[in-house]
Design an enzyme around this catalytic site. Structure first.
Site, PDB file in Angstrom:
ATOM      1  N   ARG A   1       7.980 -15.786   0.030  1.00 33.76           N
ATOM      2  CA  ARG A   1       8.345 -16.203   1.396  1.00 33.76           C
ATOM      3  C   ARG A   1       7.222 -17.043   1.977  1.00 33.76           C
ATOM      4  NH1 ARG A   1       5.941 -11.176   1.634  1.00 33.76           N
ATOM      5  NH2 ARG A   1       4.157 -11.125   3.022  1.00 33.76           N
TER       6      ARG A   1
ATOM      7  N   HIS B   1      -9.304  -9.578  -1.179  1.00 35.21           N
ATOM      8  CA  HIS B   1      -7.886  -9.958  -1.298  1.00 35.21           C
ATOM      9  C   HIS B   1      -7.854 -11.469  -1.099  1.00 35.21           C
ATOM     10  CE1 HIS B   1      -3.445  -9.644  -0.002  1.00 35.21           C
ATOM     11  NE2 HIS B   1      -3.774 -10.915  -0.016  1.00 35.21           N
TER      12      HIS B   1
ATOM     13  N   GLY C   1       0.775  -1.234   0.000  1.00 26.91           N
ATOM     14  CA  GLY C   1       0.000   0.000   0.000  1.00 26.91           C
ATOM     15  C   GLY C   1       0.802   1.277   0.000  1.00 26.91           C
TER      16      GLY C   1
ATOM     17  N   ARG D   1      -4.994 -12.926  14.294  1.00 24.93           N
ATOM     18  CA  ARG D   1      -3.667 -12.477  14.720  1.00 24.93           C
ATOM     19  C   ARG D   1      -3.834 -11.702  16.033  1.00 24.93           C
ATOM     20  NH1 ARG D   1      -0.077 -10.497   9.600  1.00 24.93           N
ATOM     21  NH2 ARG D   1      -0.877 -11.954   8.010  1.00 24.93           N
TER      22      ARG D   1
ATOM     23  N   VAL E   1       2.737 -15.237   7.193  1.00 27.44           N
ATOM     24  CA  VAL E   1       2.237 -15.347   8.575  1.00 27.44           C
ATOM     25  C   VAL E   1       1.081 -16.334   8.632  1.00 27.44           C
ATOM     26  CG1 VAL E   1       1.021 -14.102  10.409  1.00 27.44           C
ATOM     27  CG2 VAL E   1       2.918 -12.994   9.208  1.00 27.44           C
TER      28      VAL E   1
HETATM   29  C1  MV4 Z   1      -5.354  -2.212  -5.893  1.00 24.70           C
HETATM   30  C2  MV4 Z   1      -6.641  -1.892  -5.389  1.00 24.70           C
HETATM   31  C3  MV4 Z   1      -7.633  -1.527  -6.309  1.00 24.70           C
HETATM   32  N1  MV4 Z   1      -7.363  -1.481  -7.637  1.00 24.70           N
HETATM   33  N2  MV4 Z   1      -5.124  -2.165  -7.219  1.00 24.70           N
HETATM   34  C4  MV4 Z   1      -3.192  -2.560  -1.607  1.00 24.70           C
HETATM   35  C5  MV4 Z   1      -1.756  -2.900  -1.318  1.00 24.70           C
HETATM   36  C6  MV4 Z   1      -1.290  -3.704  -2.448  1.00 24.70           C
HETATM   37  N3  MV4 Z   1      -1.304  -5.099  -2.070  1.00 24.70           N
HETATM   38  C7  MV4 Z   1      -2.258  -3.465  -3.578  1.00 24.70           C
HETATM   39  N4  MV4 Z   1      -3.453  -2.922  -2.960  1.00 24.70           N
HETATM   40  C8  MV4 Z   1      -4.529  -2.592  -3.725  1.00 24.70           C
HETATM   41  N5  MV4 Z   1      -4.344  -2.565  -5.056  1.00 24.70           N
HETATM   42  C9  MV4 Z   1      -6.116  -1.796  -8.072  1.00 24.70           C
HETATM   43  N6  MV4 Z   1      -5.875  -1.736  -9.403  1.00 24.70           N
HETATM   44  C10 MV4 Z   1      -6.859  -1.935  -4.003  1.00 24.70           C
HETATM   45  C11 MV4 Z   1      -5.801  -2.261  -3.182  1.00 24.70           C
HETATM   46  C12 MV4 Z   1      -6.070  -2.267  -1.752  1.00 24.70           C
HETATM   47  C13 MV4 Z   1      -6.050  -3.456  -1.044  1.00 24.70           C
HETATM   48  C14 MV4 Z   1      -5.751  -4.657  -1.679  1.00 24.70           C
HETATM   49  C15 MV4 Z   1      -5.742  -5.812  -0.919  1.00 24.70           C
HETATM   50  C16 MV4 Z   1      -6.026  -5.781   0.439  1.00 24.70           C
HETATM   51  C17 MV4 Z   1      -6.315  -4.599   1.059  1.00 24.70           C
HETATM   52  C18 MV4 Z   1      -6.325  -3.415   0.338  1.00 24.70           C
HETATM   53  C19 MV4 Z   1      -6.597  -2.210   0.975  1.00 24.70           C
HETATM   54  C20 MV4 Z   1      -6.584  -1.057   0.244  1.00 24.70           C
HETATM   55  C21 MV4 Z   1      -6.317  -1.084  -1.121  1.00 24.70           C
END
Ligand code: MV4
Length: 447
Positions: free
Chosen positions: A292, A208, A165, A336, A295
């Site tokens: 890796r 996610h 992020g 967690r 957790v």
């Molecule tokens: C994104 C998204 C929406 N659209 N990409 C957050 C950190 C990194 N892992 C990528 N992330 C995101 N990418 C696009 N094109 C929203 C997030 C995101 C998010 C992703 C997974 C878990 C939690 C999150 C919290 C905020 C934003």
């Protein structure tokens, strides 16, 4: 097989690795900072080497000290765990140069997956679904605005050296492009020493969902199904579960295949995780790949009855994987437990644990390094335990989780146990109706 493994980590994951090494008849070396002198990973390892004062950059991140510890104890392999040096390509390379097996991927692999724009380029080439966006780094605001117009707003600017992020900005309209571009570049340069940005169509309100994969040195890969990690606060995972309540058999098959394709296309070696964004239409897109052990790996272990650390060590030692994909037979949820105060914006609460009772019973697993009288140092991550509950159904797992949380006694410090007790009692969570936005509207009920 390795005779002696040095664990370049601390806390619960160091203990987790020591446990599997002992079961495999492998000697273990712990490294510790002066703050961890009384830690259990020091107590239960066969040998222990003090590598410096509490600050991580003078101990657990000090590559020369860790290599020296491996040399004086004659360790033939190093397990990095997660965090610290687990995804440090330089460390992987230095181990190789010193003829010490790094239990993880090569420096090239770490670099490739660590550079998010490059990782995405490789995934797209392999046929893995990726979010529509730039083919590589965006070189200028002019180029960015042109591309944003094509893929239409809102778009997301992301740091190629980033993850978790940082250096990420949503741009809703062209007027704010310059300002968002500048702040993303500035944050990315400050955080990673690299201000490269790439662009993606913004996926609103995503889940996610990540797929656990294993790959061997012979180019074979397999998946071990998914983990739903959408319950996050400021990009910190709080709780995870498998199977995902949003998953369908068809989607699991498609995501599992995509994850195996991702791993085999880059000849991935070791255990790894392919992270996907999944939208409300169950369209999924590659987000990142972690090289890796994570957790949250225990929930996968519990539903497929598999020791992932053992698999990781065997692969590093040249074992072939069976190539079989694994589907969850049970339901597992991990909470967690952090030494943080959920009634005070989750602020850290280190200190001495004056009384501890760990829950037990059928389907209850607690991975922790703490004990009554243990003092949680302020220098490191605040996670002190993982409560992993496994049952035949999600409903049973939720009931068992609530019971275990109510039985979990940690006195002397504040913990997030009350948060998790409220989480598993929240109707949206119970209904399995949640995305990464869940925590934005979650309110802790005061005691
Ligand atoms: C994104 C998204 C929406 N659209 N990409 C957050 C950190 C990194 N892992 C990528 N992330 C995101 N990418 C696009 N094109 C929203 C997030 C995101 C998010 C992703 C997974 C878990 C939690 C999150 C919290 C905020 C934003």
């Amino acid at each position: 097989m390795f005779k002696k493994i040095l664990i370049a980590n601390r806390g619960e994951i160091a203990l987790r690795i020591i446990r599997t090494c002992k079961e495999m008849g492998i000697k273990t070396v712990a490294v510790y900072s002066t703050a961890d002198k009384e830690s259990l990973h020091v107590r239960f390892a066969d040998e222990a080497v003090c590598i410096g004062p509490p600050p991580s950059n003078q101990s657990y991140l000090e590559i020369p000290k860790i290599i020296a510890a491996a040399q004086i104890t004659n360790a033939d392999a190093i397990h990095p765990g997660y965090g610290f040096l687990a995804e440090n390509a330089k460390f992987s390379e230095i181990c190789r140069k010193h003829d010490i097996k790094f239990i993880g991927p090569s420096a090239d692999m770490i670099n490739m997956m660590g550079d998010k724009a490059t990782a995405k380029k490789n995934m797209r080439k392999a046929g893995v679904p990726v979010v529509p966006g730039s083919k590589d780094i965006v070189k200028s605001v002019k180029e960015g605005k042109k591309l944003a117009k094509e893929i239409t707003y809102p778009i997301m600017l992301k740091a190629t050296a980033g993850g978790g992020g940082k250096g990420m900005r949503i741009v809703y309209k062209e007027e704010e492009f310059q300002e968002k571009w500048d702040s993303a570049k500035q944050e990315s340069a400050a955080s990673f020493g690299n201000d490269g940005l790439y662009m993606e169509k913004f996926v609103d309100n995503p889940h996610h969902i990540e797929i656990q994969i294993v790959g061997d040195q012979y180019g074979k890969a397999a998946h071990l199904s998914e983990r739903d990690c959408s319950i996050q606060r400021r990009h910190q995972k709080l709780a995870e579960e498998t199977p995902s309540p949003f998953m369908t058999d068809e989607l699991r098959q498609k995501m599992g295949t995509a994850a195996v394709l991702a791993a085999e296309s880059i000849k991935y070696e070791g255990v790894g995780t392919v992270e996907f964004l999944v939208n409300d239409k169950r369209e999924f897109y590659f987000m990142e790949m972690n090289t890796r052990i994570q957790v949250e790996h225990p929930i996968t272990e519990e539903v497929i009855n598999f020791d992932l650390i053992k698999e990781q060590i065997k692969i590093a030692d040249g074992a072939k994987i069976s190539g079989k994909n694994y589907l969850p037979k049970l339901h597992s949820i991990e909470c967690r437990i952090n030494a943080e105060d959920p009634y005070n914006d989750f602020r850290p609460s280190p200190g001495k644990i004056t009384n501890l009772h760990i829950p037990g019973g059928h389907g209850v697993r607690v991975d922790t390094h703490v004990y009554t009288g243990y003092t949680i140092p302020p220098n490191y991550d605040s996670m002190i335990a993982k409560l992993i509950i496994t049952a035949r159904t999600r409903e049973e797992a939720l009931k068992k989780m609530k019971r275990a949380l109510d039985e979990f006694i940690i006195e002397g410090v504040k913990t997030t146990i009350p948060f998790h007790a409220q989480l598993v009692s929240d109707q949206r969570f119970i209904d399995g109706n949640y995305t990464t936005k869940f925590m934005e509207t979650f309110e802790m009920k005061q005691p």
